[in-house]
Design a protein around this motif. Structure first.
Motif, PDB file in Angstrom:
ATOM      1  N   PRO A 260       9.099  84.589   3.910  1.00  0.00           N
ATOM      2  CA  PRO A 260       9.983  85.650   3.429  1.00  0.00           C
ATOM      3  C   PRO A 260       9.569  86.094   2.029  1.00  0.00           C
ATOM      4  CG  PRO A 260      11.072  83.519   3.275  1.00  0.00           C
ATOM      5  CD  PRO A 260       9.780  83.289   4.011  1.00  0.00           C
ATOM      6  N   GLY A 261       9.958  87.313   1.675  1.00  0.00           N
ATOM      7  CA  GLY A 261       9.694  87.782   0.324  1.00  0.00           C
ATOM      8  C   GLY A 261       8.800  88.998   0.265  1.00  0.00           C
ATOM      9  N   LEU A 262       8.308  89.268  -0.921  1.00  0.00           N
ATOM     10  CA  LEU A 262       7.443  90.418  -1.175  1.00  0.00           C
ATOM     11  C   LEU A 262       5.993  89.945  -1.137  1.00  0.00           C
ATOM     12  CD1 LEU A 262       7.168  93.383  -1.925  1.00  0.00           C
ATOM     13  CD2 LEU A 262       7.428  92.757  -4.334  1.00  0.00           C
ATOM     14  N   ILE A 263       5.298  90.294  -0.072  1.00  0.00           N
ATOM     15  CA  ILE A 263       3.941  89.813   0.161  1.00  0.00           C
ATOM     16  C   ILE A 263       2.984  91.002   0.187  1.00  0.00           C
ATOM     17  CG2 ILE A 263       2.500  88.306   1.576  1.00  0.00           C
ATOM     18  CD1 ILE A 263       5.166  87.008   0.711  1.00  0.00           C
ATOM     19  N   ASP A 264       1.965  90.956  -0.646  1.00  0.00           N
ATOM     20  CA  ASP A 264       0.906  91.969  -0.622  1.00  0.00           C
ATOM     21  C   ASP A 264      -0.133  91.515   0.394  1.00  0.00           C
ATOM     22  OD1 ASP A 264      -1.274  93.615  -1.019  1.00  0.00           O
ATOM     23  OD2 ASP A 264      -1.146  93.603  -3.199  1.00  0.00           O
ATOM     24  N   SER A 265      -0.004  92.007   1.635  1.00  0.00           N
ATOM     25  CA  SER A 265      -0.885  91.551   2.704  1.00  0.00           C
ATOM     26  C   SER A 265      -2.288  92.120   2.578  1.00  0.00           C
ATOM     27  CB  SER A 265      -0.288  91.926   4.066  1.00  0.00           C
ATOM     28  OG  SER A 265      -0.089  93.325   4.157  1.00  0.00           O
ATOM     29  N   VAL A 266      -2.441  93.225   1.865  1.00  0.00           N
ATOM     30  CA  VAL A 266      -3.773  93.814   1.676  1.00  0.00           C
ATOM     31  C   VAL A 266      -4.635  92.920   0.796  1.00  0.00           C
ATOM     32  CG1 VAL A 266      -5.046  95.759   0.703  1.00  0.00           C
ATOM     33  CG2 VAL A 266      -2.962  96.168   2.030  1.00  0.00           C
ATOM     34  N   HIS A 267      -4.053  92.417  -0.289  1.00  0.00           N
ATOM     35  CA  HIS A 267      -4.801  91.581  -1.227  1.00  0.00           C
ATOM     36  C   HIS A 267      -4.512  90.086  -1.051  1.00  0.00           C
ATOM     37  CE1 HIS A 267      -4.443  95.574  -3.257  1.00  0.00           C
ATOM     38  NE2 HIS A 267      -5.734  95.359  -3.423  1.00  0.00           N
ATOM     39  N   GLY A 268      -3.604  89.751  -0.121  1.00  0.00           N
ATOM     40  CA  GLY A 268      -3.307  88.349   0.146  1.00  0.00           C
ATOM     41  C   GLY A 268      -2.578  87.653  -0.982  1.00  0.00           C
ATOM     42  N   ILE A 269      -1.691  88.383  -1.658  1.00  0.00           N
ATOM     43  CA  ILE A 269      -0.987  87.850  -2.821  1.00  0.00           C
ATOM     44  C   ILE A 269       0.508  87.746  -2.526  1.00  0.00           C
ATOM     45  CG2 ILE A 269      -0.362  88.265  -5.237  1.00  0.00           C
ATOM     46  CD1 ILE A 269      -3.023  89.746  -5.536  1.00  0.00           C
ATOM     47  N   VAL A 270       1.101  86.603  -2.847  1.00  0.00           N
ATOM     48  CA  VAL A 270       2.550  86.420  -2.729  1.00  0.00           C
ATOM     49  C   VAL A 270       3.163  86.800  -4.075  1.00  0.00           C
ATOM     50  CG1 VAL A 270       4.420  84.806  -2.230  1.00  0.00           C
ATOM     51  CG2 VAL A 270       2.209  84.546  -1.071  1.00  0.00           C
ATOM     52  N   ARG A 271       3.875  87.918  -4.102  1.00  0.00           N
ATOM     53  CA  ARG A 271       4.458  88.389  -5.359  1.00  0.00           C
ATOM     54  C   ARG A 271       5.846  87.801  -5.586  1.00  0.00           C
ATOM     55  NH1 ARG A 271       0.672  91.605  -7.039  1.00  0.00           N
ATOM     56  NH2 ARG A 271      -0.417  93.058  -5.648  1.00  0.00           N
ATOM     57  N   TYR A 272       6.567  87.548  -4.513  1.00  0.00           N
ATOM     58  CA  TYR A 272       7.891  86.923  -4.624  1.00  0.00           C
ATOM     59  C   TYR A 272       8.250  86.306  -3.281  1.00  0.00           C
ATOM     60  CZ  TYR A 272      12.958  86.527  -4.225  1.00  0.00           C
ATOM     61  OH  TYR A 272      14.217  86.044  -3.976  1.00  0.00           O
ATOM     62  N   THR A 273       8.788  85.105  -3.332  1.00  0.00           N
ATOM     63  CA  THR A 273       9.372  84.485  -2.151  1.00  0.00           C
ATOM     64  C   THR A 273      10.598  83.717  -2.627  1.00  0.00           C
ATOM     65  OG1 THR A 273       8.941  83.136  -0.178  1.00  0.00           O
ATOM     66  CG2 THR A 273       7.948  82.376  -2.246  1.00  0.00           C
ATOM     67  N   PRO A 274      11.711  83.758  -1.906  1.00  0.00           N
ATOM     68  CA  PRO A 274      12.978  83.244  -2.440  1.00  0.00           C
ATOM     69  C   PRO A 274      13.046  81.741  -2.633  1.00  0.00           C
ATOM     70  CG  PRO A 274      13.222  83.923  -0.137  1.00  0.00           C
ATOM     71  CD  PRO A 274      11.888  84.412  -0.584  1.00  0.00           C
ATOM     72  N   HIS A 275      12.154  80.983  -2.023  1.00  0.00           N
ATOM     73  CA  HIS A 275      12.296  79.539  -2.082  1.00  0.00           C
ATOM     74  C   HIS A 275      11.181  78.829  -2.859  1.00  0.00           C
ATOM     75  CE1 HIS A 275       9.780  80.573   1.299  1.00  0.00           C
ATOM     76  NE2 HIS A 275       9.434  79.332   1.516  1.00  0.00           N
ATOM     77  N   ILE A 276      10.194  79.563  -3.316  1.00  0.00           N
ATOM     78  CA  ILE A 276       9.109  78.957  -4.102  1.00  0.00           C
ATOM     79  C   ILE A 276       8.909  79.781  -5.370  1.00  0.00           C
ATOM     80  CG2 ILE A 276       6.667  78.299  -4.134  1.00  0.00           C
ATOM     81  CD1 ILE A 276       6.778  78.122  -1.082  1.00  0.00           C
ATOM     82  N   GLN A 277       8.804  79.099  -6.499  1.00  0.00           N
ATOM     83  CA  GLN A 277       8.586  79.794  -7.766  1.00  0.00           C
ATOM     84  C   GLN A 277       7.114  80.218  -7.848  1.00  0.00           C
ATOM     85  OE1 GLN A 277       9.898  77.226 -10.999  1.00  0.00           O
ATOM     86  NE2 GLN A 277      11.582  76.443  -9.746  1.00  0.00           N
ATOM     87  N   VAL A 278       6.872  81.508  -7.737  1.00  0.00           N
ATOM     88  CA  VAL A 278       5.501  81.999  -7.727  1.00  0.00           C
ATOM     89  C   VAL A 278       5.319  83.081  -8.776  1.00  0.00           C
ATOM     90  CG1 VAL A 278       5.257  81.505  -5.268  1.00  0.00           C
ATOM     91  CG2 VAL A 278       5.921  83.791  -5.996  1.00  0.00           C
ATOM     92  N   LYS A 279       4.057  83.244  -9.174  1.00  0.00           N
ATOM     93  CA  LYS A 279       3.689  84.323 -10.087  1.00  0.00           C
ATOM     94  C   LYS A 279       2.330  84.849  -9.649  1.00  0.00           C
ATOM     95  CE  LYS A 279       3.182  85.595 -14.952  1.00  0.00           C
ATOM     96  NZ  LYS A 279       3.208  85.112 -16.352  1.00  0.00           N
ATOM     97  N   GLU A 280       2.356  85.938  -8.872  1.00  0.00           N
ATOM     98  CA  GLU A 280       1.118  86.522  -8.351  1.00  0.00           C
ATOM     99  C   GLU A 280       0.244  85.442  -7.696  1.00  0.00           C
ATOM    100  OE1 GLU A 280       0.376  90.050  -8.619  1.00  0.00           O
ATOM    101  OE2 GLU A 280       2.531  89.908  -8.980  1.00  0.00           O
ATOM    102  N   TRP A 281       0.793  84.775  -6.703  1.00  0.00           N
ATOM    103  CA  TRP A 281       0.134  83.660  -6.027  1.00  0.00           C
ATOM    104  C   TRP A 281      -0.982  84.194  -5.132  1.00  0.00           C
ATOM    105  CZ3 TRP A 281       3.019  80.153  -1.936  1.00  0.00           C
ATOM    106  CH2 TRP A 281       2.195  79.062  -1.609  1.00  0.00           C
ATOM    107  N   PRO A 282      -2.249  83.970  -5.475  1.00  0.00           N
ATOM    108  CA  PRO A 282      -3.382  84.497  -4.686  1.00  0.00           C
ATOM    109  C   PRO A 282      -3.681  83.609  -3.484  1.00  0.00           C
ATOM    110  CG  PRO A 282      -4.230  83.323  -6.571  1.00  0.00           C
ATOM    111  CD  PRO A 282      -2.724  83.245  -6.675  1.00  0.00           C
ATOM    112  N   LEU A 283      -2.737  83.503  -2.583  1.00  0.00           N
ATOM    113  CA  LEU A 283      -2.814  82.522  -1.499  1.00  0.00           C
ATOM    114  C   LEU A 283      -4.012  82.736  -0.595  1.00  0.00           C
ATOM    115  CD1 LEU A 283      -1.562  80.117  -0.062  1.00  0.00           C
ATOM    116  CD2 LEU A 283      -0.067  81.704   1.173  1.00  0.00           C
TER     117      LEU A 283
END
Length: 409
Positions: free
Chosen positions: A155-178
């Motif tokens: 869940p959350g705001l996921i940039d699928s083009v660049h593969g970056i997790v910008r926000y997810t409600p259950h994990i503290q992330v900051k531009e996570w380049p997953l």
């Protein structure tokens, strides 16, 4: 905004990719099919079809199965997709657990494992996820012969083009380049996406919206998420998001939502809201088979199906509120089909009746004339949405080209 004419430019490599994608999709969806039939449907030259199918055979993506009856000349050979040679790993990263599943290219789940999620910072969650995937690959190495992709949804705001997790409600992330992290670790194609948008895509490929061009999926669980399919393509925008249906206001006098607004749809229809309302009404003396100790959404739906008046009221109220939001989306998008998912659909008849009732009074008649509302046939608690991202890459040709290039090395 300046119009980007570069979006209209197609070079030889892009045309090649699109042609390969078109033929692969035709084979998957219309097999058994002959090369002659492929040429007729695609309008590509027979020589091009021969070249493309030769590449598919070489890479074990299709197989020849029989010879059709001759109508003069050499009889046509039928072909169909071969799904078993390659495997993909699909991961759903939920709020409390991680589901890791192994799929072949035919969307057949070969293995499914569920693990608890207890690390909620980017660094620890990343380490845990890599460990789980490595462990999964090692445990099921006999079934994983040719791993070509790993896909992850959450869940959350996921940039699928660049593969970056910008926000997810259950994990503290900051531009996570997953995607980059997993690609370096496993050296296969990586796909990352939003879980509900991906589920809408899965419904389009494998579920109740396979035969329609325009559809909307709405899932009710911890929150309310949606995915919109237009012309068989997932609708996204510059921010890789669209249609935050959970924060449509359905009750101007309702409680304050965590977003700051009042009376949001989420406050009225998510599982916890319905369960809390049930407990309050039991405490107020409403007659019901439900007990406060076992007042969960599954029991509420079960009691509603058995005729319990309080449970019916709870499901009906949720359906009417959901119907108000559905009506807004119908007025905007004019889909052919709306699909509902989540635990609430266990009381399907009551829910759909309430949704349709609200829709009838709050949407344009012409827009709902050919609209059908149904419930999902997919397991929304599986990782099928993650696999849908792989299917999307096969159907747009990007993963096919990557596979061909890697096999040439």
């Amino acid at each position: 905004m300046t119009f980007n004419y570069l979006n209209l430019v197609g070079n030889a490599e892009l045309i090649k990719q699109l042609n390969y994608a078109m033929i692969y999709r035709l084979i998957v969806q219309q097999a058994p099919i002959s090369r002659i039939q492929l040429a007729e449907i695609s309008q590509l030259a027979p020589a091009s079809i021969t070249k493309i199918t030769r590449q598919f055979l070489k890479n074990k993506l299709i197989k020849e199965i029989d010879t059709q009856q001759s109508t003069g000349g050499r009889p046509a050979v039928s072909i169909e997709a071969k799904f078993t040679h390659y495997q993909t790993i699909a991961v759903q990263l939920s709020r409390s657990h991680v589901i890791v599943e192994l799929y072949d290219l035919g969307a057949n789940c070969l293995v499914s494992k569920t693990y608890p999620l207890t690390d909620f910072t980017e660094k620890l969650a990343q380490k845990y996820l890599i460990t789980l995937i490595e462990q999964f690959i090692q445990e099921h190495s006999k079934k994983i012969k040719n791993l070509i992709a790993i896909s992850v949804v959450m869940p959350g705001l996921i940039d699928s083009v660049h593969g970056i997790v910008r926000y997810t409600p259950h994990i503290q992330v900051k531009e996570w380049p997953l995607a980059d992290v997993l690609q370096k670790q496993f050296n296969v194609s990586i796909f990352v996406g939003n879980d509900i948008q991906s589920l809408a895509l899965a419904e389009s490929y494998f579920g109740t919206t396979q035969n329609v061009d325009d559809s909307i999926l709405i899932r009710v669980h911890h929150g309310v998420g949606s995915g919109v399919i237009v012309n068989q393509q997932l609708l996204t925008n510059h921010n890789q998001s669209a249609c935050e249906v959970g924060h449509i206001q359905v009750d101007a006098l309702g409680d304050r939502c965590h977003c700051g607004n009042f009376g949001c749809l989420e406050n009225r229809v998510v599982n916890r809201a319905i369960e809390n309302r049930a407990k309050q009404m039991i405490e107020q003396g409403y007659l019901t088979k439900l007990t406060i100790a076992e007042c969960n959404i599954a029991n509420i739906c079960a009691c509603a199906n058995q005729g319990d008046e309080l449970a019916i009221k709870l499901v009906k109220d949720a359906g009417e509120n959901l119907g108000r939001a559905v009506a807004i989306m119908v007025n905007i998008f004019n889909p052919q089909r709306i699909v509902l998912a989540g635990e609430l659909i266990k009381s399907q008849e009551i829910l759909l009746t309430a949704v349709n009732s609200a829709l009838k009074t709050q949407s344009l008649e012409g827009l709902r004339k050919n609209l059908t509302i149904t419930c999902s046939v997919l397991d929304d608690r599986s990782a099928i949405g993650a696999f849908a991202l792989v299917q999307q890459a096969l159907f747009n040709g990007s993963l096919l080209i990557t596979l061909f290039d890697s096999n040439e090395v």
